[in-house]
Scaffold this motif. Structure first.
Motif, PDB file in Angstrom:
ATOM      1  N   ALA A 194      54.413  -9.111 111.214  1.00  0.00           N
ATOM      2  CA  ALA A 194      54.854  -8.163 109.912  1.00  0.00           C
ATOM      3  C   ALA A 194      56.518  -9.002 110.167  1.00  0.00           C
ATOM      4  N   ALA A 195      57.039  -8.935 109.723  1.00  0.00           N
ATOM      5  CA  ALA A 195      58.571  -9.499 108.870  1.00  0.00           C
ATOM      6  C   ALA A 195      59.196  -8.358 109.069  1.00  0.00           C
ATOM      7  N   VAL A 196      59.814  -7.746 110.907  1.00  0.00           N
ATOM      8  CA  VAL A 196      60.408  -6.497 111.123  1.00  0.00           C
ATOM      9  C   VAL A 196      62.156  -6.507 110.682  1.00  0.00           C
ATOM     10  N   ALA A 197      62.761  -5.635 110.250  1.00  0.00           N
ATOM     11  CA  ALA A 197      63.705  -5.622 110.116  1.00  0.00           C
ATOM     12  C   ALA A 197      64.325  -5.255 111.211  1.00  0.00           C
ATOM     13  N   ASP A 198      65.301  -6.227 111.472  1.00  0.00           N
ATOM     14  CA  ASP A 198      66.272  -5.933 112.535  1.00  0.00           C
ATOM     15  C   ASP A 198      67.336  -4.640 112.373  1.00  0.00           C
ATOM     16  N   PHE A 199      67.183  -4.227 111.256  1.00  0.00           N
ATOM     17  CA  PHE A 199      68.931  -3.510 111.610  1.00  0.00           C
ATOM     18  C   PHE A 199      67.833  -1.836 110.462  1.00  0.00           C
ATOM     19  N   ARG A 200      68.696  -1.330 110.412  1.00  0.00           N
ATOM     20  CA  ARG A 200      68.623  -0.250 109.680  1.00  0.00           C
ATOM     21  C   ARG A 200      69.614   0.749 108.739  1.00  0.00           C
ATOM     22  N   PRO A 201      69.747   1.355 108.000  1.00  0.00           N
ATOM     23  CA  PRO A 201      71.671   2.415 107.596  1.00  0.00           C
ATOM     24  C   PRO A 201      71.401   3.446 108.931  1.00  0.00           C
ATOM     25  N   ARG A 202      72.510   3.713 109.390  1.00  0.00           N
ATOM     26  CA  ARG A 202      73.259   4.595 110.489  1.00  0.00           C
ATOM     27  C   ARG A 202      71.761   6.186 109.654  1.00  0.00           C
ATOM     28  N   GLU A 203      72.371   6.052 108.121  1.00  0.00           N
ATOM     29  CA  GLU A 203      72.709   7.573 107.717  1.00  0.00           C
ATOM     30  C   GLU A 203      71.381   7.305 106.427  1.00  0.00           C
ATOM     31  N   TYR A 204      70.261   8.081 106.220  1.00  0.00           N
ATOM     32  CA  TYR A 204      69.924   8.633 105.043  1.00  0.00           C
ATOM     33  C   TYR A 204      70.808   8.863 103.525  1.00  0.00           C
ATOM     34  N   GLN A 205      70.499   8.217 102.766  1.00  0.00           N
ATOM     35  CA  GLN A 205      70.938   9.950 102.192  1.00  0.00           C
ATOM     36  C   GLN A 205      70.403  10.432 100.665  1.00  0.00           C
ATOM     37  N   ASP A 206      70.333  11.360 101.141  1.00  0.00           N
ATOM     38  CA  ASP A 206      68.954  12.315 100.119  1.00  0.00           C
ATOM     39  C   ASP A 206      69.213  12.616  98.291  1.00  0.00           C
ATOM     40  N   ALA A 207      69.884  11.750  98.345  1.00  0.00           N
ATOM     41  CA  ALA A 207      70.548  11.585  96.642  1.00  0.00           C
ATOM     42  C   ALA A 207      70.749  10.338  96.632  1.00  0.00           C
ATOM     43  N   LYS A 208      69.960   9.805  95.659  1.00  0.00           N
ATOM     44  CA  LYS A 208      70.762   8.095  95.079  1.00  0.00           C
ATOM     45  C   LYS A 208      72.023   8.156  95.156  1.00  0.00           C
ATOM     46  N   ILE A 209      72.301   7.011  96.407  1.00  0.00           N
ATOM     47  CA  ILE A 209      74.207   6.968  96.002  1.00  0.00           C
ATOM     48  C   ILE A 209      74.634   6.535  94.067  1.00  0.00           C
ATOM     49  N   LYS A 210      76.029   6.895  93.812  1.00  0.00           N
ATOM     50  CA  LYS A 210      75.719   6.746  92.594  1.00  0.00           C
ATOM     51  C   LYS A 210      76.676   5.934  92.759  1.00  0.00           C
TER      52      LYS A 210
END
Length: 425
Positions: free
Chosen positions: A280-296
């Motif tokens: 698998a191609a595994v992401a090296d990084f992920r966002p520190r915070e997940y936004q519950d609503a779409k980022i505007k």
């Protein structure tokens, strides 16, 4: 393995040349028997050049070697592609009026036929009866594919793709013991009874309910590895990240999305695994915070061109973690993948060697990736590296099924010589 490839006289004979290449690239010894009609579509020099062997096309050439008996007796596998309606009829009724039908009568090995003809011919009661009779006698007859035929016709009757025929042939051989005269690689059967874990696809790290960080991996290589392992008798767990591909027969699939989910699924499946392949191609990084609503986008005066700042954190190194776990009592053979583009610090191979040293896995599969390279493609070129050897085995450009065969051959050698070479032993 000694393979006899029979080619009968249909327009799809040109596809048999691609099938021949798959067998040869996988290391098998192939003798081609084209019928007289097949030679009107693809000439003898093509078969000889691709197989690297003389072409047998009639019973009168090299009579002292009795080819109409010898070829069938010595074969480990006999494949006929394409198998025309005429060939199916002659085989079903035991005719022996050319070298190919003689060989079919003398063969005591698995026989696979891949039909190709117009829809009306495939659906004719005579052909239906002939196919039923062949299957009753133990011949594996594939169903033809549906699609564009010669001219403007469409419907069932199209020759299955070479990769599909190749995979069906390997699966057939896995169910049938080789003949006593077989010449097989020392790794044949090494996976039988083993539990194999394969990861495939590309992880996605969500930013918000709509967007994610991801990559271009389709999962085709991992799925090919799973399919070939199953055909060699392994129990296969496939941890699939966002891959929309048909599930190979006999394979258990665990669907995941993110790197953390993939890590957990692989660690769980590896508890009793003999081999783990991290394709698998595994992401090296992920966002520190997940936004519950779409980022505007902002529409505030003077900020129309602004963009949000997304802070990233590092994902766990799953491959390195698997190797570290071997010091705690688990000792599967571990295969890593290195998807490299090359950069100012080195080319693909030098970067792969450095990764092999860091990861300390037993086998590293390195390939060059990028736009229009490897990801999503049906073919690939890879380099196989082991920590105890300076030698590099290069495979391809070849189908991902052929690459999978080569990877499992290397794993088979590791299993036959005592298993892992990394730490924790």
């Amino acid at each position: 393995m000694r393979v006899v490839l029979g080619v009968s006289g249909g327009i799809a004979a040109y596809k048999a040349a691609l099938l021949l290449r798959l067998f040869v690239e996988a290391g098998h010894e192939v003798s081609v028997i084209p019928t007289a009609a097949a030679l009107r579509f693809v000439g003898e020099p093509t078969w000889a050049a691709l197989s690297g062997r003389p072409v047998a096309s009639d019973v009168w050439t090299s009579v002292h070697e009795v080819p109409h008996v010898r070829l069938g007796q010595e074969a480990d596998l006999l494949v006929v592609a394409p198998a025309t309606a005429d060939l199916l009829a002659r085989a079903a009724h035991g005719q022996a009026d050319d070298l190919l039908t003689n060989t079919l009568l003398t063969a005591r090995c698995p026989v696979l036929m891949a039909p190709a003809m117009h829809t009306e011919m495939w659906q004719h009661p005579a052909t239906v009866a002939n196919v039923a009779l062949l299957r009753e006698r133990g011949v594996e007859v594939m169903d033809p594919a549906a699609g564009r035929l010669t001219g403007a016709d469409t419907g069932p009757g199209r020759l299955p793709e070479p990769d599909e025929i190749f995979a069906a042939a390997l699966e057939l051989c896995s169910r049938t013991p080789l003949t006593e005269t077989a010449t097989t690689a020392p790794t044949a059967g090494a996976l039988a009874g083993c539990h194999v874990v394969v990861s495939a696809g590309g992880t996605r790290e969500p930013l918000d309910p709509v967007r994610f960080l991801g990559n271009r991996s389709s999962g085709k290589q991992g799925f090919a590895l799973a399919q070939v392992a199953a055909s060699r008798g392994a129990r296969v767990t496939l941890v699939a990240a966002n891959a929309e591909l048909p599930v190979p027969d006999g394979v258990d699939v665990v669907p995941v999305e993110t790197a953390l989910e993939l890590q957990e699924a692989v660690r769980t499946a590896t508890a009793d695994a003999d081999v783990v392949v991290m394709a698998a191609a595994v992401a090296d990084f992920r966002p520190r915070e997940y936004q519950d609503a779409k980022i505007k986008k902002t529409h505030a005066p003077g900020q129309e061109d602004s963009a949000p700042t997304i802070e990233l954190v590092r994902n766990p190194d799953i491959l390195a973690g698997l190797v570290a776990d071997r010091g705690q009592g688990r000792s599967p053979v571990i295969v890593g993948f290195a998807a490299e583009t090359g950069d100012a610090s080195g080319d693909v191979l030098s970067l792969a060697r450095a990764k092999l040293v860091r990861k300390r896995c037993d086998l590293l599969v390195a390939n060059q990736v990028g736009r229009d390279l490897t990801f999503g493609k049906d073919d690939s070129l890879v380099h196989l590296l082991r920590p105890e050897s300076e030698e590099v085995r290069t495979v391809g450009p070849a189908s991902k099924t052929v690459v999978a065969e080569a990877v499992w051959d290397e794993v088979g050698e590791l299993l036959a010589t005592g298993g892992p070479v990394g730490p924790g032993q």
